[in-house]
Design an enzyme around this catalytic site. Structure first.
Site, PDB file in Angstrom:
ATOM      1  CD  GLU A   1      -2.305   2.547  -3.343  1.00  0.00           C
ATOM      2  OE1 GLU A   1      -3.794   2.862  -3.360  1.00  0.00           O
ATOM      3  OE2 GLU A   1      -1.102   2.420  -2.075  1.00  0.00           O
TER       4      GLU A   1
ATOM      5  CG  ASP B   1      -1.475   0.936   1.617  1.00  0.00           C
ATOM      6  OD1 ASP B   1      -2.699   1.628   0.354  1.00  0.00           O
ATOM      7  OD2 ASP B   1      -1.971   2.190   2.120  1.00  0.00           O
TER       8      ASP B   1
HETATM    9  C1  LIG Z   1      -6.301   1.862  -3.022  1.00  0.00           C
HETATM   10  C2  LIG Z   1      -5.193   2.133  -1.882  1.00  0.00           C
HETATM   11  O1  LIG Z   1      -5.429   0.454  -1.115  1.00  0.00           O
HETATM   12  N1  LIG Z   1      -4.955   2.838  -1.302  1.00  0.00           N
HETATM   13  C3  LIG Z   1      -4.668   3.175   0.102  1.00  0.00           C
HETATM   14  C4  LIG Z   1      -3.799   3.281   0.180  1.00  0.00           C
HETATM   15  O2  LIG Z   1      -3.670   3.947   1.273  1.00  0.00           O
HETATM   16  C5  LIG Z   1      -4.338   4.682   2.099  1.00  0.00           C
HETATM   17  C6  LIG Z   1      -3.686   5.087   3.499  1.00  0.00           C
HETATM   18  O3  LIG Z   1      -3.079   3.395   3.949  1.00  0.00           O
HETATM   19  C7  LIG Z   1      -5.620   4.260   1.796  1.00  0.00           C
HETATM   20  O4  LIG Z   1      -6.013   4.880   2.741  1.00  0.00           O
HETATM   21  C8  LIG Z   1      -5.808   3.689   0.624  1.00  0.00           C
HETATM   22  O5  LIG Z   1      -7.406   2.943   0.974  1.00  0.00           O
END
Ligand SMILES: CC(=O)N[C@H]1CO[C@H](CO)[C@@H](O)[C@@H]1O
Ligand SMILES: *[C@@H]1O[C@H](CO)[C@@H](O)[C@H](O)[C@H]1NC(C)=O
Ligand SMILES: *[C@@H]1O[C@H](CO)[C@@H](O)[C@H](O)[C@H]1NC(C)=O
Ligand SMILES: *[C@@H]1O[C@H](CO)[C@@H](O)[C@H](O)[C@H]1NC(C)=O
Ligand SMILES: [Ca+2]
Ligand SMILES: [Ca+2]
Length: 581
Positions: free
Chosen positions: A301, A227
């Site tokens: 991500e 993430d």
């Molecule tokens: C797509 C995804 O997983 N987004 C996450 C990115 O990180 C933030 C904080 O951890 C999350 O709020 C999101 O959902």
């Protein structure tokens, strides 16, 4: 004359034999399958409290197998106070109590293994929860844990008031700094207040996260989705005289001053140290592969420029993620885009990715409006054809196989901090991620068969009585059945090894060709509600008769129908997979 023809014939024969089926490199499990994202809170509720859970997932694994998926990745199921619905982890080594127990998790992986489904977990390395033992100890003055986080002195303004150390903003409409009385300093949080950033310049933090990785691999997981990894490092303040510098204004048009996009994040994102941490994680995954032969995968991500995204693949002799998520079909195009725009978005990743690596295709997740809503509900089959038949790994967000659309969530029912924090009951839908997180739609029963509770954590989307798994299973033609057919079709060598060429035939119709040996497939997707007669001979080697292999559910054609390649009629939103006879 004859001799020349014979020679030409032989040359052609050799060329066509140049790709020999038997010489293809053996593909690894992750290259052959589809990855399916499950948002545990919304998938299936086994105990009737209105919240999805692990036993719910376990009870639905047969469904995953039925649709032809071989790997699931789960959004966080770790212990969390849920300020950001699990992305704020208070114990990286435990299962969240609303979701079940470690035994439930073990039962899930055991059942998955029995069915041949790999389980991938979400690794959230950038921050912990403010309610983690680590942060609590930091507040109590434990030096080891104090150094897990990023602390700064405030600055006193002209009026004598204490202000945050600089102008950095969180992703959720506030300063990225939060003052702590106990410490007399501010801590950094790039996401919500309850998500203090971990300090990756501290080797103890790096080692702790390595241990988290080892812990879950030893529990049997096949890898991680990582993430927000490009937020891992902030600029090294030592290079800035010991103070973190302000970020410059982005000049983004018409965004509020506290909106994350109002700044250019040159000091809080994409710092080059990040890549080396990722390569080190890959080494840990590979240590396990060396022991038991099973490849553990990493999916990253990152919403960043393509040049930065591809750095996650590795550099020189360092390997990184096998699957750096490709979000171009989320960020660059939508239902208003032309076929030309979509072609360009597809070609972007293929152009920049290293030649010896695999592409991947993501079209939705729990942070973006659902695919069917961002494009068009009638384009669902066409979009799934694109995601699953392009060269590379296909990724599906739960419900895309059914064409689920965003649910309506009133201001009163909104729970996502991205929706609540701006405290704007009029425009909250511009930021809220709740619509794409509404419960999965299993059947026409109460709460779409998701839960027996009187109230579910988010309301079930309207229209579930007709848009659900049970209906699509029973129907002769449905998105679900097209998806299953695509999952089977992508096992054909043409889609696993074949080459790719694409063309926007006009501003609405995208076509691509996959070929291997003497097999040729053509995928045609009309992205708009207009009719055409297409000349597919613009694609090389496409001529004479084409046979319909698969069609979108509203298509007036039938499987097995034949068309002359230079005159293929296509209806609005129709999508076809054709094979050259
Ligand atoms: C797509 C995804 O997983 N987004 C996450 C990115 O990180 C933030 C904080 O951890 C999350 O709020 C999101 O959902
Ligand atoms: C953690 O942060 C949240 C805000 O996100 C706050 O409401 C809560 O009180 C904090 N908890 C602790 C223990 O500091
Ligand atoms: C990271 O980038 C900075 C500035 O461009 C450079 O000075 C530094 O050597 C780089 N570090 C690594 C590990 O590549
Ligand atoms: C919210 O989105 C709508 C529709 O896109 C737009 O017109 C409006 O300006 C947005 N409001 C804010 C505050 O961003
Ligand atoms: Ca439950
Ligand atoms: Ca960080």
């Amino acid at each position: 004359m004859r001799v020349i023809f014979l020679l030409l014939f032989l040359v052609a024969l050799c060329a066509s034999n140049a790709i020999d089926r038997n010489n293809e490199p053996e593909q690894d499990w992750w290259q052959k399958t589809i990855f399916y994202q499950i948002y545990p809170r919304s998938f299936a509720d086994s105990d009737g409290d209105g919240i999805g859970d692990l036993n719910g997932i376990t009870s639905k694994l047969e469904y995953i197998k039925e649709i032809g998926v071989g790997a699931i990745w789960l959004s966080p199921m770790f212990q969390s106070p849920m300020y950001d619905f699990g992305y704020d982890i208070s114990d990286f080594y435990a299962v969240h109590d609303e979701y079940g127990t470690m035994e439930d998790f073990e039962a899930l992986t055991a059942k998955a293994e029995e069915l041949g489904i790999k389980v991938v977990l979400d690794l959230v390395p950038n921050h912990s929860s403010n309610e983690s033992e680590w942060f609590q100890k930091a507040l109590q003055g434990d030096e080891k844990y104090y150094n897990y986080y990023i602390w700064e002195d405030g600055v006193i303004d002209e009026d004598g008031n204490m202000q945050p150390p600089n102008n950095w903003l969180s992703h959720f409409h506030d300063s990225a700094w939060e003052y702590k009385e106990e410490v007399g300093k501010y801590y950094l949080h790039q996401f919500v207040v309850g998500q203090p950033d971990l300090n990756y310049r501290n080797p103890d933090v790096v080692e702790e996260m390595n241990n988290v990785i080892r812990f879950w691999i030893e529990k049997g997981v096949a890898g991680f989705r990582v993430d927000a990894v490009n937020c891992l490092f902030e600029v090294d303040k030592k290079l800035w005289g010991g103070k973190y510098p302000d970020e410059p204004l982005s000049g983004a048009y018409e965004v509020a001053l506290n909106d994350h996009s109002s700044l250019n994040h040159i000091y809080t994102k994409d710092q080059n140290e990040t890549y080396y941490v990722v390569y080190d994680w890959r080494d840990i995954l590979d240590e396990y592969k060396a022991k038991d032969g099973l490849t553990r995968i990493m999916m990253t991500e990152v919403y960043a420029s393509i040049q930065n995204v591809i750095k996650y693949y590795g550099e020189g002799d360092r390997e990184g993620a096998q699957i750096p998520f490709n979000f171009d079909l989320i960020t660059d195009v939508d239902g208003s885009s032309s076929a030309n725009d979509i072609k360009r978005a597809i070609d972007n990743f293929l152009t920049y990715k290293p030649v010896d690596k695999d592409a991947n295709w993501v079209i939705g997740n729990h942070d973006n409006n659902r695919m069917a809503s961002r494009y068009h509900p009638e384009l669902v089959d066409g979009l799934n054809m694109i995601i699953l038949l392009l060269p590379g790994v296909g990724v599906t967000y739960m419900g895309e196989e059914l064409g689920l659309v965003d649910g309506y969530v009133s201001w009163e029912d909104t729970v996502d901090p991205a929706g609540c924090n701006p405290n704007d009951p009029i425009n909250y839908e511009n930021w809220s991620r709740d619509p794409e997180r509404t419960p999965f739609q299993w059947s026409a029963e109460k709460n779409a068969g998701f839960s027996t509770a009187d109230k579910t954590w988010l309301p079930v989307a309207e229209g579930y009585e007709t848009l659900n798994v049970e209906v699509q299973r029973a129907a002769e033609r449905s998105h679900l059945k097209v998806y299953q057919a695509l999952a089977a079709l992508r096992q054909d060598p043409v889609f696993r090894y074949g080459r790719y060429e694409s063309l926007a035939l006009n501003q609405d119709v995208l076509a691509f060709r996959r070929w291997y040996d003497n097999e040729i497939y053509i995928v045609v997707v009309n992205t708009k509600d207009s009719e055409y007669v297409l000349d597919l001979t613009y694609l090389e080697n496409v001529e004479k008769d084409l046979v319909v292999v698969l069609r979108s559910i509203e298509s007036p054609k039938n499987e097995g129908d034949r068309f002359e390649a230079n005159a293929v009629p296509i209806a609005g939103y129709e999508a076809l997979v054709l094979r050259k006879k």
